[in-house]
Design an enzyme around this catalytic site. Structure first.
Site, short mmCIF file in Angstrom:
data_model
loop_
_atom_site.label_atom_id
_atom_site.label_comp_id
_atom_site.label_asym_id
_atom_site.label_seq_id
_atom_site.Cartn_x
_atom_site.Cartn_y
_atom_site.Cartn_z
N ASP A 235 0.88 -1.18 0.00
CA ASP A 235 0.00 0.00 0.00
C ASP A 235 0.91 1.22 0.00
O ASP A 235 1.63 1.47 0.98
CB ASP A 235 -0.88 -0.05 1.26
CG ASP A 235 -1.77 1.19 1.39
OD1 ASP A 235 -1.56 2.17 0.66
OD2 ASP A 235 -2.65 1.15 2.26
N THR B 195 -7.67 5.52 -8.87
CA THR B 195 -8.09 6.02 -10.18
C THR B 195 -9.61 6.24 -10.28
O THR B 195 -10.11 6.54 -11.36
CB THR B 195 -7.67 5.05 -11.30
OG1 THR B 195 -8.24 3.76 -11.03
CG2 THR B 195 -6.16 4.92 -11.38
N ASP C 157 -3.65 12.86 -18.22
CA ASP C 157 -4.16 14.02 -18.96
C ASP C 157 -4.98 14.95 -18.06
O ASP C 157 -5.14 16.12 -18.37
CB ASP C 157 -5.05 13.54 -20.12
CG ASP C 157 -6.12 12.56 -19.67
OD1 ASP C 157 -5.83 11.71 -18.81
OD2 ASP C 157 -7.26 12.64 -20.16
N TYR D 118 -8.86 14.25 -8.35
CA TYR D 118 -7.96 13.23 -8.90
C TYR D 118 -6.80 13.89 -9.66
O TYR D 118 -5.63 13.57 -9.41
CB TYR D 118 -8.75 12.31 -9.84
CG TYR D 118 -7.90 11.38 -10.67
CD1 TYR D 118 -7.29 10.27 -10.10
CD2 TYR D 118 -7.69 11.62 -12.03
CE1 TYR D 118 -6.49 9.42 -10.88
CE2 TYR D 118 -6.90 10.78 -12.80
CZ TYR D 118 -6.31 9.69 -12.22
OH TYR D 118 -5.52 8.86 -12.98
#
Ligand SMILES: NC(=O)c1ccc[n+]([C@@H]2O[C@H](COP(=O)([O-])OP(=O)(O)OC[C@H]3O[C@@H](n4cnc5c(N)ncnc54)[C@H](OP(=O)(O)O)[C@@H]3O)[C@@H](O)[C@H]2O)c1
Length: 278
Positions: free
Chosen positions: A34, A60, A100, A123
């Site tokens: 982790d 994600t 991106d 994120y």
């Protein structure tokens, strides 16, 4: 080379372990390491003593990151600090996989590696935080719209929705380059083995929208692409918690200008993947 891959249970991590066959590769999935646990990261890296760490682990879940920003930063930003610290202790190079979503998508042009970042989502901010933890001389690979055989992605989602519904709606106002993990992993191997520092945009070629991508998936699976209808992001019901950049197209300028091979047009690996899945 001896290489550690973090996030080895993910779609890219899985294909990175494959791509490094022939080298000594140690893939660590989340249950084995982790990255938010500093002690665990330092112990793993100092025990293995790798030449390079390819840091593909990340949280994600873009929409969930909006709800849990502390965990997003703990994994994506602080976790990268831990990886950078561990690598520093043993003199290993780091290759960090970024996104991106560090850009706001307002540019009318594809984004180059040197363009100003301005993430819209938690994120994206947490991944940019990770970029800033790296020592000079590290490698940053920014990619986009990642699809692999081993994991969840838009190709699998579209095929599932097509088996459940007569018609599908996908947004036609977000532009990007779908990128296939088998191709991306090979490009990352080239950069790591070649010890190339700096930021590289690495995507399959050919910009599309989610709407057009979904149509291509139906075509390649022998279904009628006209079943997919275009909508705008503002028409999505329910609205997604995380804002997405309207333009996610990454100019792979550093690869191109350095004379390194670009990945193929995305339709080639897309057709292969759809055929494998159907
Ligand atoms: N997916 C995309 O469209 C996309 C676009 C641009 C960039 N990227 C970047 O590409 C890289 C690979 O993404 P991917 O598409 O392969 O995503 P993925 O399939 O979600 O893989 C990420 C892996 O990281 C693991 N992970 C999550 N939290 C962790 C933690 N605290 N410690 C260690 N591992 C942890 C996940 O494990 P669990 O599944 O068990 O949680 C998962 O196996 C990531 O750095 C991502 O930010 C992805």
């Amino acid at each position: 080379m001896r290489v550690v891959v973090t996030g080895a249970g993910g779609q890219l991590g899985h294909d990175l372990v494959e791509a490094f066959q022939g080298h000594e590769v140690i893939g660590l999935a989340r249950h084995q390491l982790d990255v938010s646990d500093r002690e665990a990261v330092l112990q793993a890296i100092t025990t293995v003593q790798p030449d390079a760490v390819i840091h593909a682990a990340a949280w994600t879940a873009v929409d969930a990151c909006e709800e849990h920003p502390d965990w997003a930063f703990a994994v994506n930003a602080l976790g990268t600090r831990h990886v950078a610290e561990g690598a520093r202790l043993v003199g290993a190079r780091v290759c960090y996989v970024s996104t991106d979503y560090v850009f706001d998508g307002t540019s009318p042009d594809p984004y180059r590696e040197w363009d100003a970042t301005n993430p819209l989502s938690v994120y994206g901010k947490s991944k940019l935080g990770g970029e800033r933890e790296l020592d000079p001389g590290s490698t940053i690979v920014r990619t986009a719209w990642v699809c692999g055989l081993h994991g969840n992605n838009m190709v699998k989602t579209v095929l599932r929705l097509a088996s459940e519904h007569d018609t599908l709606s996908f947004v036609n106002d977000q532009h990007g380059c779908p990128t296939f993990t088998a191709d991306l992993a090979v490009a990352i191997r080239t950069l790591v083995v070649g010890r190339l520092p700096g930021t590289f945009h690495v995507t399959n070629q050919g910009a599309t929208t989610w709407f057009q991508f979904a149509r291509d998936i139906l075509s390649f699976s022998g279904q009628d692409p006209e079943r997919v209808h275009p909508i705008t992001t503002s028409e999505l019901v329910p609205a997604r918690p995380a804002p997405r950049p309207a333009n996610s197209v990454l100019d792979n300028a550093a690869l191109r200008l350095q004379g390194l091979p670009l990945l193929s047009d995305h339709h080639e690996p897309l057709e292969r993947m759809v055929k494998e899945l159907t």
